[in-house]
Structure formats: structure tokens, C-alpha cells
Design a protein around this motif. Structure first.
Motif, mmCIF file in Angstrom:
data_model
loop_
_atom_site.group_PDB
_atom_site.id
_atom_site.type_symbol
_atom_site.label_atom_id
_atom_site.label_comp_id
_atom_site.label_asym_id
_atom_site.label_seq_id
_atom_site.Cartn_x
_atom_site.Cartn_y
_atom_site.Cartn_z
ATOM 1 N N ALA A 1 0.840 -1.210 0.000
ATOM 2 C CA ALA A 1 0.000 0.000 0.000
ATOM 3 C C ALA A 1 0.868 1.250 0.000
ATOM 4 O O ALA A 1 0.534 2.255 -0.647
ATOM 5 C CB ALA A 1 -0.932 -0.015 1.207
ATOM 6 N N ALA A 2 1.996 1.194 0.714
ATOM 7 C CA ALA A 2 2.878 2.361 0.792
ATOM 8 C C ALA A 2 3.457 2.690 -0.583
ATOM 9 O O ALA A 2 3.646 3.864 -0.935
ATOM 10 C CB ALA A 2 3.996 2.112 1.800
ATOM 11 N N VAL A 3 3.747 1.661 -1.364
ATOM 12 C CA VAL A 3 4.261 1.899 -2.727
ATOM 13 C C VAL A 3 3.187 2.598 -3.562
ATOM 14 O O VAL A 3 3.462 3.552 -4.284
ATOM 15 C CB VAL A 3 4.712 0.574 -3.389
ATOM 16 N N MET A 4 1.941 2.154 -3.437
ATOM 17 C CA MET A 4 0.852 2.784 -4.188
ATOM 18 C C MET A 4 0.690 4.251 -3.771
ATOM 19 O O MET A 4 0.504 5.134 -4.598
ATOM 20 C CB MET A 4 -0.471 2.035 -3.953
ATOM 21 N N ARG A 5 0.775 4.486 -2.473
ATOM 22 C CA ARG A 5 0.626 5.851 -1.980
ATOM 23 C C ARG A 5 1.757 6.745 -2.511
ATOM 24 O O ARG A 5 1.535 7.876 -2.937
ATOM 25 C CB ARG A 5 0.623 5.856 -0.442
ATOM 26 N N GLU A 6 2.968 6.201 -2.530
ATOM 27 C CA GLU A 6 4.118 6.966 -2.995
ATOM 28 C C GLU A 6 3.970 7.316 -4.484
ATOM 29 O O GLU A 6 4.258 8.433 -4.910
ATOM 30 C CB GLU A 6 5.406 6.160 -2.757
ATOM 31 N N ILE A 7 3.491 6.350 -5.279
ATOM 32 C CA ILE A 7 3.357 6.605 -6.713
ATOM 33 C C ILE A 7 2.232 7.616 -6.958
ATOM 34 O O ILE A 7 2.329 8.463 -7.850
ATOM 35 C CB ILE A 7 3.136 5.292 -7.501
ATOM 36 N N ASP A 8 1.179 7.551 -6.166
ATOM 37 C CA ASP A 8 0.098 8.543 -6.273
ATOM 38 C C ASP A 8 0.664 9.946 -6.025
ATOM 39 O O ASP A 8 0.367 10.897 -6.758
ATOM 40 C CB ASP A 8 -1.001 8.199 -5.255
#
Lengths: 378, 518
Positions: free
Chosen positions: B464-471
Motif C-alpha cells: 500500500a505504501a508503494v501505491m501511496r508513494e506513486i500517487d
């Protein structure tokens, strides 16, 4: 064709007054007096700003393309401001542009050899361009109008620019025929909707619509879906039955498969695999369906999911009542239905009883031996 | 979140490795085959004589000629350039039900009794593996509530095709084969549930979701007729929603004279909780390699276990494993069978792993698998829906089971960054590219993670943290995302090749032809 400095040539036409009526509640800007009313109500030009947004997505190709356009607010301003190589054709009376200017611009840009024509406007602008260049040239609309019933626009100015870039880079090569539709603005202002199908423009095909790239489809996209639909319908045709083939590219493929050429925008009557009446009006259709068993073959017209009452008014309430719901064959590519995002198909024949008769669920023919069960509302 | 998440600065090993064909040097050999002993040669002649003259090649095949050390290095390098379950987090590969496959089960599969098993061995010498097939059959019967099971199909798709063939055989036997030519499915069922009946010759009728995201029961009623042959549905669907009226769907189809099949390729959401039999289904299948844990994702080997009720058992593919109280055997004498779908035992090593996995967990353990998978998925949902660019298209706010199809539509509208851009970017953080969507893609900018029971809380939070970072990145520096991957084995690939068949290279021959044409 490469331009003077070896650059690829694209065309841009901005209809400077498009979209001005929307924010001030005027439902379109067809006619100079309406523009004056819009300006008086505080409307600001939208189309130039939206064209600039689309050009932003093409910035990566700046060194490789030349934008051919018309003077001043019809394109020159935004092209120069965006820093693209720019050639300006024709002449206009700035501040008093007309539909005739749009048509002339489209013809001039076509003659100058642009390989893609972008325009910023709405349905009225699309009609003018369709009248000028037909399907001879790939065209893509930057959405900037109040009315956008036509299927020729990118989903946003930015997306239209990206699609143009993909097309110019050769990453998408296919084009699709997209409906140009418009409604009578005067009637629309009086809360009556009367949409007509004016023709088709050739638009770069969004790859996702052609095929879900990562979805492992391999289905061959829209062309194969159209072919499948046509094969399905024609393989079930019965002798001695009149088939009333409605307008559109989906139903045109049915005629192709039969080796017939009918009318794209009209209703053709096919009996025993021959055209009995081309571009038939309500009177001919009524006479036919009273004389012999009949089926109506229609497709979904435009982006709003209308089955009847938009672009096929010849199939009148009386014709529909005579033929009956069970003899209506609805066809559409899956992509067209999915783009409705769950909104039901619509009927607006002008007769509430016939509209009610047509509502409920319909099995849409979406391919060879493929059906989609979908609601119809009025 | 429990602890601070540090995003990895992953960097792939890049070997710029040539194709094996291009390593070929004429005359090099990886292995010199010893000459057969005199006695064997005298008895059987030369190896070539064993091949009938009509089947012999005129020219030897154009195989690469490479020595052993070069071959070992080549494949080791390729393995170093690959992400897999043992080196990275593959939560993103949803609908595939990726889970940890215990190493001890690999050891079982490498035992000579398994690895050296010959398909033509006499039945008296393979009682052990037949017993495992028979016992696993009983497990699947218990898990599904069905009466008989076939392990012959080597994939989920093949199991669904076998089910469609059984539907055809069933109606034909009742004299309704011609009339009953429609199979009903739903748009968020797995695409094989439409494709396999179509392959078996049926017309496919697809139902769309209603306003709540569930298959539209009114549409089902409108679709049913005396032409209805069967219902083929996945439940929970690809949206992660479990159709709460599934029993009603089945009842309506039965009343119309159709059979009902449910696709349980992935049963992680319902294992030990809901059985196909109680919903009234006549048939179901399980991808043993998914739910029951075999390493998969590289196109095999798989096993689609097809389970049916007694009246349909006679139609199952041959052979079916049978037991007379003393001896196990493969039963080929089944006159109503739809026939063979493959040869011999099927992919029996997958069944062995299934057996070992079920034995190690027990009945209670299987239930815990489902509970953990559903909890994991709902935890991931909380983390992902807190990201501004993420949304859920169908039935928002409803509880999902083991997976969810999300959408980046909002992010794309705001930044131009698409789901496929993110798919490429995420590999820079050392996790596998996610799965976007089945065909047809009707949820815009989709992605479909599936955090099965194997993943820890840390794994889920990292993902989830990777998704948040890419967002965040998409809003600040969209080009960084759009030009990804930056630290991968390769850079951004021109995906248009996937759309134009003349650019696709499936064989070395075509690769050479395209290269020569420049």
C-alpha cells in the motif's frame, strides 16, 4: 507528408465561440446573436484554453511537428503561445468568426496535406468539419462545446492531445468511424431534444477500445466485433421477412456482409437479402410493415445510448407499434455498451405508450453468438 | 500502521543477456551421450531405428549448440533478472491467488517415486500415487459437497471446457441438445466462463451488474428460456463481491431446465465457509495450483479439479480413479464419458502438493486460510482507499471477500498517469507488477491486488505504501512515473507491439525475420 523543415504536419482549428453558452445557460452558440447574448451574460472563450491544454500533451513532439492553423483566435494564438512551429493559412474577421470559417479552414488544411486534424469545439464544429472533409482525413475533437453528443471527442483535452501523440508516433494506427450528431439548439432551448446523425468522422482509435492491451483479449477489436454482429444477424435472417436496417456503422456492416450497399444515415428495407427500399421514410416503412412480417435492426446511436428517437426518427411510434418489441434486434459492440457505464439504453419516440412497450430488458447482439442482457428505459 | 515503512531502493541485475540461440557455437555440446552398451545395441538396434521412418526429420532441428557452463550461467542470469514469489512481494498479481508454496512439498515432488513415475507403469506398482489421487478426491468432495471428481484437466480453463462439454452431453442425452444452446454468465465472472461454453458451441448470454454491483437477477429472469442450457458463474466475482442471492439464481436456472456450474478457480474467499453444493450447483472446479498452493504463474503445471454431482459423474473425462476396497485403478470404461482431455494421470504432482497442503492444515486450517485471506484483503482496502487517486467502481461501501478490482480513474483524470504507468513504476520499489484486469476491461484504469493468507501485515503495508508513494509522485512529477521503470531489467517497452501482430515475436524464426527487415 513532411513539411518544409522535414516536420510532420498536423492541423488545428479552434472554434473560438464554442462552449461559451454553457456556463451562462444558453445551450450552445450556433448563430452570432446567441454569441452576443453569451458575451453579454459574461461568457468567456473556452475553446482556445482547451486547445492549449491538448497541445501541452504534444510538447514532447515539438521538434518534430509543424502545426498548420488559421489566424488569430482560430488557432494561431494558442499554437504560437505553446511554442510550436506554426504556419498560418487563410484569413478571418477576428471577433466575428462563422461556421463558414471552420469549413474553409478544414478544406485548406486538408489541401495543405496535414496528416491529422485537431479541432477544439463542440457538435456544431464537428458538423462543419464533417461537411468539409468527410472521412478523407483523420480528425480528433478536443472537447470544448456545450453539446457533445458526437463520438469524435477525446475524453478530456489532455487525453485528446495524448491520443494525437500516440497516433503521430505510430503507436496507434487504426482509426474508427465516429458519429457526428447534433441537436437543434433552438428546440433544445425550449426543452425539446431532437438529435440528428449528420455523418461520420474518422478518428484515431483509442487503443483500449481497440483491445484491452493487458487483458489478454486478442479479440481483434472493434472491426472483428462488427463482423461478428453482422454474421450473427445475417445467419438468422428468414425468407419473406422485411428487415428494417437502421442507421449507423454497426448496421452498415450487416449490409456489407450481404453484399449490399445501403445508406449510412437512413433506414433501408432488406427482403430476401436484397434492398427493397433505400433511405425509406416513415410512410414507406409503415406500408412495408403492414404488408409483411418485419424485424427492426438497430444500433445504439451516439454516446448517450439512444435506441430510438435520435437519428432514426423514421422508425416512428406507429412503425414500432406495428412491428412489436419482440421483433426488434438490437446490435452494439461491447465497447459501446461498456462506455455507457451502466446507464440504461434510452427510447424517446415521442409516444409514451410505445416508449413503455420498449422498456425492460433486451438481449443485445454483441458478436457472433454473443448476447448482453441490458435494460432499456424511457 | 505498526512501524515506519522504508521503501526499498531496489535495483535489478541487468545482464543484457543475449538469446540462447545467439550463444550458439557450431560443434559445442553440453553433454556427450555415452554409447549404448553392446548388449543393448544388439537387442534394440540404434536409437534412430526406434523412430518410424515416416516420422524422422530430414534435417536436424536448428537447436542452439552451447557448452554446459555457458548454459548454467545463461539460466542463472535469467533467474537473477526475474521477480518471483521467493524474492519479492506479489500481492499485486490478483485473481492468480499467489501464495507461499511450502518447500517441503517441493521435496516430496522430487522424490524418485514421484519424479521418476512412468505413465505406462503397471497399476500394481503405482498404488501409492493412485491412493493419493483417491484421497484427494475425497477431500475435494468434502470441500465442494459434490460426488465425483476428475483431476484430468491441466488448467482451470480446461476444467471449465470439460464442464461445458458435460452440459452439452447432458442435454443431448435428454434429447434437448439442439434446443438448449444458450449459456448464461456474468460480466465479472472469469472470462473462461464465457469462452469455454462458446468453444463448446453455445451462444453466450452475459448479465451486467445491477445498481449495487451484484449480477442483475431481473436480467437473469429476462434471459431464461427453453433455450437455456446452463449458468456458468464465478462467485465471488472479480469485483470481490459475493452474490448473496446465488441460491436464487441457481433455483431459477434449474426451474428453466438448465444446469449450474460455478467457477472456483480461486476458492480462497469461501474455503470451508460456503460450498457449491449448498448453493445448489451441479458442478464446480478448483484450480489446485492456486487455492491449494503449487508454484504457478509461469504457465504450468496446473490442475483444474472438476467436481460434479452424481447424475453427471458418468460424463466426466476418463480416466477416473476408482477403488474396490483393495486396489486402486484408473477407470477408462465409462461409455457416457465426454472422452479424454489429456493423457495418463494428469499433472499428478499438483495433486500431490494439494494433498500435502490439506493434510498439513486440516479442516480447521482451511477455514483459517479463508478467514485470513478475507481479513488481509479488507485491511488492504482500508489502506488503498485512503489514497486520493484510488476508487472502487461497483458497489462502493460493500464488503468484499478475497480480492477487489480498484480504479485509478481519478488519478488519471487529474495527472494523466495511467494504471499501466503505475504498473511499470511499482517494480522500481522491488515488488512485482500488478494485474490490471480480465477481459473485457470495463473498469477504467483498473488494478486487482489479492493479498492471500501468505502475506504478513508488513507485506500488505509495504504494498500500500508503494501505491501511496506513486500517487504522490504522479501529482508532483508525472513524467517520472510515465517513463518508468528506471531501475528494472529493461526500460519502458513499446507496447504497441501487442496490438500489431506483425510486430509480435513468438518464435526465433520470426525474430530473425523482423530483425533482418530492420
Amino acid at each position: 507528408m513532411a513539411g518544409a523543415a522535414g516536420r510532420r504536419r498536423i492541423g488545428l482549428i479552434v472554434n473560438p465561440i464554442a462552449g461559451m453558452g454553457g456556463r451562462v445557460g444558453l445551450k450552445g452558440t450556433d448563430g452570432l446573436d446567441i454569441v452576443a447574448r453569451a458575451v453579454a451574460k459574461g461568457a468567456r472563450p473556452e475553446a482556445g484554453r482547451r486547445a492549449a491544454e491538448a497541445l501541452g500533451s504534444l510538447a514532447g513532439l515539438k521538434d518534430r511537428i509543424e502545426v498548420l492553423t488559421y489566424p488569430d483566435e482560430m488557432g494561431e494564438h494558442v499554437v504560437r503561445a505553446a511554442g510550436f512551429a506554426c504556419s498560418v493559412l487563410g484569413s478571418i474577421r477576428s471577433g466575428q468568426t462563422t461556421p463558414e470559417d471552420t469549413r474553409r479552414a478544414a478544406q485548406d488544411l486538408e489541401a495543405a496535406g496535414v496528416e491529422l486534424l485537431l479541432f477544439s469545439g463542440g457538435d456544431g464544429t464537428a458538423r462543419d468539419i464533417c461537411a468539409a472533409v468527410g472521412d478523407r482525413l483523420p480528425v480528433l475533437g478536443i472537447p470544448a462545446g456545450v453539446k457533445m453528443h458526437s463520438a469524435v471527442f477525446g475524453i478530456s483535452p489532455r487525453r485528446a492531445g495524448e491520443l494525437a501523440a500516440l497516433y503521430l508516433e505510430g503507436k496507434i494506427r487504426g482509426t474508427r468511424e465516429a458519429e457526428v450528431m447534433d441537436i437543434d439548439e433552438e428546440a433544445f432551448r425550449h426543452e425539446r431534444v431532437c438529435a440528428k446523425l449528420y455523418g461520420y468522422l474518422r478518428v484515431p482509435a483509442e487503443p483500449r477500445l481497440v483491445q484491452g492491451v493487458k487483458a489478454g483479449g486478442g479479440g481483434g477489436g472493434e472491426a472483428s466485433a462488427l463482423r461478428g454482429i453482422a454474421l450473427d444477424v445475417t445467419s438468422r435472417m428468414e425468407p419473406g421477412v422485411a428487415y428494417l436496417i437502421g442507421p449507423g456503422t454497426t448496421t452498415r456492416e450487416i449490409l456489407h456482409v450481404l453484399g449490399l450497399s445501403g445508406t449510412l444515415l437512413g433506414v433501408d428495407v432488406v427482403v430476401d437479402r436484397r434492398i427493397e427500399a433505400a433511405d425509406a421514410d416513415e410512410r414507406v416503412l409503415l406500408e412495408t410493415v403492414e404488408r409483411m412480417p418485419a424485424r427492426i435492426v438497430v444500433s445504439v446511436i451516439g454516446g448517450q445510448g439512444y435506441l430510438f428517437g435520435r437519428g432514426n426518427q423514421q422508425l416512428s411510434p406507429r412503425v414500432l407499434a406495428q412491428v412489436g418489441k419482440e421483433n426488434v434486434i438490437v446490435t452494439a459492440t461491447p465497447g459501446k455498451i461498456f462506455s455507457l457505464r451502466g446507464q440504461p439504453l434510452l427510447v424517446d419516440t415521442g409516444d409514451p405508450d410505445v416508449d413503455r412497450m420498449l422498456t425492460g430488458y433486451v438481449q443485445i447482439v454483441t458478436g457472433l453468438k454473443e448476447r448482453l442482457v441490458y435494460p432499456v428505459a424511457c | 500502521m505498526s512501524r515506519e515503512i522504508k521503501l526499498r531502493k531496489y535495483h535489478a541485475q541487468v545482464w543484457d543477456e543475449p538469446l540462447l540461440m545467439d550463444l550458439s557455437v557450431e560443434g559445442q555440446r553440453g553433454l556427450l551421450v555415452p554409447r549404448a552398451e553392446e548388449e543393448i545395441r544388439a537387442r534394440y538396434g540404434s536409437a534412430q531405428d526406434l523412430v518410424p521412418a515416416s516420422m524422422r526429420r530430414r534435417r536436424p532441428p536448428d537447436l542452439p549448440e552451447v557448452a554446459q557452463p555457458q548454459v548454467v550461467r545463461h539460466y542463472t542470469r535469467l533467474s537473477q533478472m526475474t521477480m518471483g514469489n521467493d524474492v519479492s512481494n506479489d500481492i499485486g498479481v490478483g485473481t492468480c491467488t499467489m501464495k507461499y508454496s511450502p518447500k517441503v512439498n517441493e521435496q516430496l515432488c522430487s522424490l524418485p517415486q514421484m519424479a521418476d513415475l512412468h505413465p505406462l507403469q503397471d497399476e500394481s506398482t503405482v498404488q501409492g500415487i493412485l491412493e493419493i489421487l483417491y484421497r484427494t478426491r475425497d477431500f475435494i468432495r468434502e470441500i465442494s459437497g459434490m460426488d465425483e471428481v476428475s483431476f484430468q484437466p491441466s488448467s482451470g480453463g480446461q476444467a471449465v471446457l470439460a464442464a461445458a462439454s458435460i452440459v452439452r452431453a447432458y442435454h443431448k442425452a435428454r434429447g434437448e441438445g439442439k434446443k438448449r444452446n444458450q449459456v448464461i454468465t456474468t460480466i465479472f465472472s472469469h472470462p473462461v466462463d464465457a469462452a469455454c461454453p462458446a468453444t463448446a458451441g453455445f451462444e453466450v448470454v452475459t448479465l451486467m451488474p445491477d445498481a449495487n454491483g451484484y449480477p442483475d437477477i431481473e436480467a437473469l429472469k429476462a434471459a431464461l428460456s427453453d433455450r437455456t442450457a446452463a449458468l456458468f458463474v464465478t462467485n465471488p466475482e472479480d469485483t470481490g463481491l459475493y452474490n448473496p442471492r446465488i441460491d436464487e439464481f441457481v433455483r431459477l436456472v434449474h426451474e428453466a431446465g438448465g444446469l449450474c456450474f460455478t467457477d472456483q478457480a480461486n476458492a480462497n474467499g469461501v474455503l470451508g465457509k460456503a460450498r457449491a453444493a449448498e448453493a445448489g450447483f451441479d458442478m464446480c472446479h478448483f484450480n489446485l495450483h492456486k487455492t491449494f498452493s503449487s508454484p504457478h504463474g509461469g504457465m504450468g503445471p496446473g490442475c483444474g479439479a472438476l467436481a460434479v454431482r452424481e447424475p453427471l459423474a458418468k460424463f466426466l473425462p476418463v480416466p477416473v480413479v476408482a477403488f474396490d476396497g483393495k486396489k486402486y485403478r484408473l477407470d477408462y470404461k465409462r461409455p457416457h464419458s465426454i472422452g479424454k482431455v489429456r493423457d495418463f494421470y494428469g499433472n499428478v504432482q499438483v495433486v500431490l502438493r494439494t494433498y500435502a497442503w490439506i493434510m498439513s492444515l486440516g479442516a480447521k486450517g482451511l477455514e483459517t486460510v479463508a478467514e485470513t485471506a478475507v481479513l488481509n484483503n479488507n485491511y488492504l482496502e482500508k489502506l488503498l482507499t485512503a489514497i486520493p487517486g484510488v476508487s472502487i467502481s461497483y458497489g462502493p461501501g460493500r464488503v468484499r471477500l478475497d480480492q477487489i478490482r480498484y480504479s485509478w480513474e481519478k488519478l488519471t483524470a487529474e495527472t494523466g498517469v495511467t494504471s499501466e504507468d503505475i504498473e511499470r513504476r511499482m517494480t522500481d520499489f522491488g515488488i512485482q507488477a500488478y494485474w490490471t484486469s480480465h477481459h473485457p476491461q470495463i473498469i477504467p484504469e483498473p488494478f486487482t491486488p489479492e493479498p492471500t493468507e501468505s502475506y504478513s501485515k508488513d507485506d500488505i503495508e509495504y504494498w500500500a505504501a508503494v501505491m501511496r508513494e506513486i500517487d504522490r509522485e504522479a501529482r508532483q512529477d508525472p513524467d517520472r512515473v510515465k517513463s518508468a521503470p528506471h531501475n528494472g531489467v529493461t526500460g519502458k517497452i513499446d507496447e504497441s507491439a501487442m496490438l500489431f501482430h506483425e510486430k509480435c515475436m513468438f518464435t526465433y524464426k520470426k525474430y530473425k525475420r523482423i530483425k533482418q527487415a530492420g
